[in-house]
Design an enzyme around this catalytic site. Structure first.
Site, PDB file in Angstrom:
ATOM      1  N   ARG A 189      52.200  40.211  31.399  1.00 16.29           N
ATOM      2  CA  ARG A 189      50.804  40.124  31.853  1.00 16.29           C
ATOM      3  C   ARG A 189      49.880  39.800  30.681  1.00 16.29           C
ATOM      4  O   ARG A 189      48.812  40.375  30.538  1.00 16.29           O
ATOM      5  CB  ARG A 189      50.374  41.425  32.550  1.00 16.29           C
TER       6      ARG A 189
ATOM      7  N   ASP B  13      62.741  37.929  37.647  1.00 20.37           N
ATOM      8  CA  ASP B  13      61.587  38.050  38.533  1.00 20.37           C
ATOM      9  C   ASP B  13      61.233  36.609  38.897  1.00 20.37           C
ATOM     10  O   ASP B  13      60.827  35.821  38.042  1.00 20.37           O
ATOM     11  CB  ASP B  13      60.435  38.776  37.833  1.00 20.37           C
TER      12      ASP B  13
ATOM     13  N   LYS C 190      62.173  40.323  42.462  1.00 19.24           N
ATOM     14  CA  LYS C 190      63.294  40.443  41.526  1.00 19.24           C
ATOM     15  C   LYS C 190      64.609  40.044  42.186  1.00 19.24           C
ATOM     16  O   LYS C 190      64.910  40.478  43.287  1.00 19.24           O
ATOM     17  CB  LYS C 190      63.356  41.875  41.018  1.00 19.24           C
TER      18      LYS C 190
ATOM     19  N   CYS D  39      52.444  43.958  23.368  1.00 17.40           N
ATOM     20  CA  CYS D  39      53.758  43.365  23.148  1.00 17.40           C
ATOM     21  C   CYS D  39      53.589  41.854  23.156  1.00 17.40           C
ATOM     22  O   CYS D  39      52.968  41.299  24.061  1.00 17.40           O
ATOM     23  CB  CYS D  39      54.709  43.772  24.269  1.00 17.40           C
TER      24      CYS D  39
ATOM     25  N   ASP E   4      60.105  36.358  31.673  1.00 19.40           N
ATOM     26  CA  ASP E   4      59.372  35.571  32.665  1.00 19.40           C
ATOM     27  C   ASP E   4      58.850  34.266  32.058  1.00 19.40           C
ATOM     28  O   ASP E   4      58.743  34.138  30.843  1.00 19.40           O
ATOM     29  CB  ASP E   4      58.186  36.390  33.196  1.00 19.40           C
TER      30      ASP E   4
ATOM     31  N   ARG F  30      56.248  48.753  48.919  1.00 22.77           N
ATOM     32  CA  ARG F  30      55.803  49.111  47.575  1.00 22.77           C
ATOM     33  C   ARG F  30      54.540  48.366  47.203  1.00 22.77           C
ATOM     34  O   ARG F  30      54.344  47.219  47.635  1.00 22.77           O
ATOM     35  CB  ARG F  30      56.856  48.725  46.527  1.00 22.77           C
TER      36      ARG F  30
ATOM     37  N   ARG G  61      53.503  43.012  47.111  1.00 23.81           N
ATOM     38  CA  ARG G  61      54.486  41.940  47.264  1.00 23.81           C
ATOM     39  C   ARG G  61      55.585  42.335  48.226  1.00 23.81           C
ATOM     40  O   ARG G  61      55.983  41.573  49.085  1.00 23.81           O
ATOM     41  CB  ARG G  61      55.091  41.596  45.895  1.00 23.81           C
ATOM     42  N   TYR G  62      56.110  43.531  48.047  1.00 23.15           N
ATOM     43  CA  TYR G  62      57.187  44.007  48.910  1.00 23.15           C
ATOM     44  C   TYR G  62      56.581  44.857  50.017  1.00 23.15           C
ATOM     45  O   TYR G  62      55.553  45.496  49.834  1.00 23.15           O
ATOM     46  CB  TYR G  62      58.164  44.877  48.110  1.00 23.15           C
TER      47      TYR G  62
ATOM     48  N   CYS H 153      46.445  48.630  26.393  1.00 19.83           N
ATOM     49  CA  CYS H 153      47.729  49.165  25.931  1.00 19.83           C
ATOM     50  C   CYS H 153      47.506  49.652  24.513  1.00 19.83           C
ATOM     51  O   CYS H 153      46.577  49.196  23.840  1.00 19.83           O
ATOM     52  CB  CYS H 153      48.819  48.101  25.907  1.00 19.83           C
TER      53      CYS H 153
ATOM     54  N   CYS I  56      54.668  40.168  26.430  1.00 22.83           N
ATOM     55  CA  CYS I  56      54.146  40.768  27.668  1.00 22.83           C
ATOM     56  C   CYS I  56      54.086  39.762  28.815  1.00 22.83           C
ATOM     57  O   CYS I  56      53.663  38.629  28.654  1.00 22.83           O
ATOM     58  CB  CYS I  56      52.749  41.320  27.434  1.00 22.83           C
TER      59      CYS I  56
HETATM   60  C1  LIG Z   1      58.761  45.119  40.124  1.00 26.66           C
HETATM   61  C2  LIG Z   1      57.743  45.264  41.150  1.00 26.66           C
HETATM   62  C3  LIG Z   1      57.853  46.277  42.103  1.00 26.66           C
HETATM   63  C4  LIG Z   1      58.967  47.282  42.107  1.00 26.66           C
HETATM   64  O1  LIG Z   1      60.197  46.707  42.348  1.00 26.66           O
HETATM   65  P1  LIG Z   1      61.512  47.635  42.344  1.00 26.66           P
HETATM   66  O2  LIG Z   1      62.624  46.655  42.449  1.00 26.66           O
HETATM   67  O3  LIG Z   1      61.387  48.537  43.527  1.00 26.66           O
HETATM   68  O4  LIG Z   1      61.508  48.402  41.074  1.00 26.66           O
HETATM   69  C5  LIG Z   1      56.885  46.338  43.081  1.00 26.66           C
HETATM   70  N1  LIG Z   1      55.872  45.476  43.113  1.00 26.66           N
HETATM   71  C6  LIG Z   1      55.749  44.486  42.220  1.00 26.66           C
HETATM   72  C7  LIG Z   1      54.617  43.547  42.338  1.00 26.66           C
HETATM   73  C8  LIG Z   1      56.664  44.350  41.204  1.00 26.66           C
HETATM   74  O5  LIG Z   1      56.532  43.381  40.291  1.00 26.66           O
HETATM   75  S1  SF4 Z   2      54.528  44.811  28.143  1.00 25.76           S
HETATM   76 FE1  SF4 Z   2      52.368  44.216  28.342  1.00 25.76          FE
HETATM   77  S2  SF4 Z   2      51.479  45.737  29.711  1.00 25.76           S
HETATM   78 FE2  SF4 Z   2      53.409  46.587  28.961  1.00 25.76          FE
HETATM   79  S3  SF4 Z   2      52.844  47.789  27.152  1.00 25.76           S
HETATM   80 FE3  SF4 Z   2      53.426  45.762  26.433  1.00 25.76          FE
HETATM   81  S4  SF4 Z   2      51.471  44.640  26.352  1.00 25.76           S
HETATM   82 FE4  SF4 Z   2      51.129  46.427  27.613  1.00 25.76          FE
END
Ligand SMILES: *Cc1c(COP(=O)(O)O)cnc(C)c1O
Ligand code: SF4
Length: 455
Positions: A160, A356, A363, A155, A319, A142, A138-139, A151, A158
């Site tokens: 995801r 996010d 973010k 959670c 989210d 990174r 995305r960035y 996991c 979560c």
């Molecule tokens: C959160 C995230 C990051 C890291 O973001 P930072 O602000 O550098 O911590 C990188 N890629 C994705 C897809 C993310 O969701």
């Molecule tokens: S937030 Fe989602 S990915 Fe992270 S530990 Fe919990 S269930 Fe697993």
């Protein structure tokens, strides 16, 4: 292709689809016997035993929390969003109801099936930023690798939910190869986040394969691991794991504590082991209604974290993920918490509150307003007490204050135009402390820089 999870000897699970397109929950293996009551086993400190004995089915949940026997609708929730609770994490439940933060974060609720239109499976649109399945780019600099869908605990909040636990499997050699090739072709990526699922549920060898592949790429400077293991499965932080991790420095770990009840002897020891191995630790919390949506709880959490060498990094707005509506707080709650923290708590303990952005915007930090007003010559800012000062811009007019010609009873405009430098609340505790000090200095003989270090 994703292969079956080889970290723990469980029933085989065939995984043929990458995460991101898995929508329907496919709960993984089921242990044959119900989980033991907390601390009943001599294997308590064995992380594989903890994983094997997770609470996974409705029946197991009821045998642990008999009060839920009538809640058969929960079976539907578990079908859609898998449940797993390690015996260790379950032992942190103090009251078996929604007044308990650990219960709320780990035990399913029927509210998860509620679906307001503004929520979606993948609000961050991660699947649209996946040049290789399982890798989100995305960035610019990174990338995030989904190394496993497993996991130790799922959670309930979560982000995801569409991936985590739908199948329990880890990245394949083939997929890792594709990711490596992508990173080699994109030298601008210097920071790779190993995420999931929870990468520390993988066997040490499987995780090492991921780390060594990433380290083989000269342009990858730092590797970050995102994990909730120190919170939900602290016994996983073994000497063997830590010895492996430190061979791949610089490694950073961001963990996920949400409530002070999670700061136990065991979790603090896990963090200490990682920190002793030279791994800087950060924490990413999620703001959750009825769990930690209070300034005092976040304060206690963050103070506890820095005492354990874990730097609060992000406080996330929940989210817009399907199944988490009942956890959402208004944005104003996060702003209120940040307002409370700044000035009161060590800056080291203050995370950045972020949203996010929906549609994959990344973010976005959200803060209370500290900039009150501006003119071309001066900017008026305020502090946590409500004191307002002007900050003279370079070359601007801000001379009045320096020359002792402050206007009486200034308003904000007098600050913004440089006619006055400060508007001060009359009775702050800092003001009282200063006044006492001035009195003392009047009676004492000369207090100057030169006397600073005198006995
Ligand atoms: C959160 C995230 C990051 C890291 O973001 P930072 O602000 O550098 O911590 C990188 N890629 C994705 C897809 C993310 O969701
Ligand atoms: S937030 Fe989602 S990915 Fe992270 S530990 Fe919990 S269930 Fe697993």
């Amino acid at each position: 292709m994703y292969q079956s999870c080889n970290s723990v000897e469980t029933e085989e699970e065939q995984c043929s689809e990458p995460p991101g397109i898995l929508a329907v929950a496919q709960p993984g293996y089921r242990p044959k016997s119900p989980p033991s009551k907390p601390k009943a086993s001599s294997n308590w400190n064995d992380w594989k035993w903890q994983i094997k004995n997770r609470i996974r089915t409705f029946d197991q949940l009821v045998s642990f929390l008999p009060g839920l026997a009538g809640k058969t609708e929960l079976q539907q929730v578990i079908q859609k969003y898998p449940m797993a609770v390690t015996p260790y994490y379950a032992s942190l439940i103090q009251r078996p109801d929604i007044s308990d933060p650990v219960f709320m974060m780990s035990v399913p609720q029927t509210e998860e099936l509620f679906n307001p239109v503004c929520l979606s499976e993948d609000p961050l649109e991660e699947h649209k930023d996946m040049p290789v399945p399982g890798m989100v780019h995305r960035y610019q600099d990174r990338a995030l690798v989904i190394a496993t869908t497993t996991c130790s605990c799922y959670c309930r909040h979560c982000t995801r939910k569409r991936i985590a636990g739908t199948r329990e499997c880890s990245i394949s050699v083939h997929r890792l190869q594709q990711i490596t090739e992508y990173l080699l072709a994109h030298p601008e990526i210097s920071d790779v986040i190993v995420s999931g699922g929870d990468p520390l549920t993988m066997s040490t060898d499987s995780l090492e394969a991921v780390l060594s592949a990433l380290r083989s790429i000269p342009t990858v400077q730092i590797i970050r691991i995102g994990t909730r293991v120190p919170v939900v499965l602290p016994m996983r932080i073994t000497d063997e794991l830590v010895e492996m991790l430190r061979r791949y420095h610089p490694i950073w770990i961001n963990t996920h504590f949400n409530h002070p009840n999670e700061l136990t002897e065991e979790s603090m020891q896990a963090c200490a082991k990682l920190a002793d191995a030279g791994i800087p630790l950060g924490n990413q919390s999620v703001l959750l209604k009825g769990i930690n949506d209070s300034p005092q709880i976040i304060e206690r959490l963050c103070r506890g974290l820095i005492r354990n060498r874990v730097r609060p990094y992000y406080l996330y707005q929940c989210d817009l993920v399907r199944g988490v509506e009942h956890f959402r707080t208004p944005l104003s709650k996060g702003i209120e918490i940040m307002e409370y923290m700044r000035g009161r708590v060590s800056g080291m303990a203050i995370p950045t509150f972020v949203v996010d952005a929906p549609h994959g915007g990344g973010k976005i930090p959200i803060l209370p307003n500290y900039v009150i007003s501006m003119s071309p010559t001066n900017t008026v800012i305020r502090n946590y007490e409500g004191m307002m000062v002007n900050y003279p811009e370079p070359g601007g007019i801000g001379q009045q204050a320096a020359e002792g010609r402050e206007l009486p009873n200034p308003g904000v405009w007098e600050l913004a135009s440089g006619r006055a430098s400060i508007i001060q609340p009359s009775n702050t505790s800092r003001g009282q402390r200063r006044r006492r000090l001035v009195e003392k200095q009047k009676t004492a003989s000369g207090f100057e820089c030169g006397s600073l270090f005198d006995a």
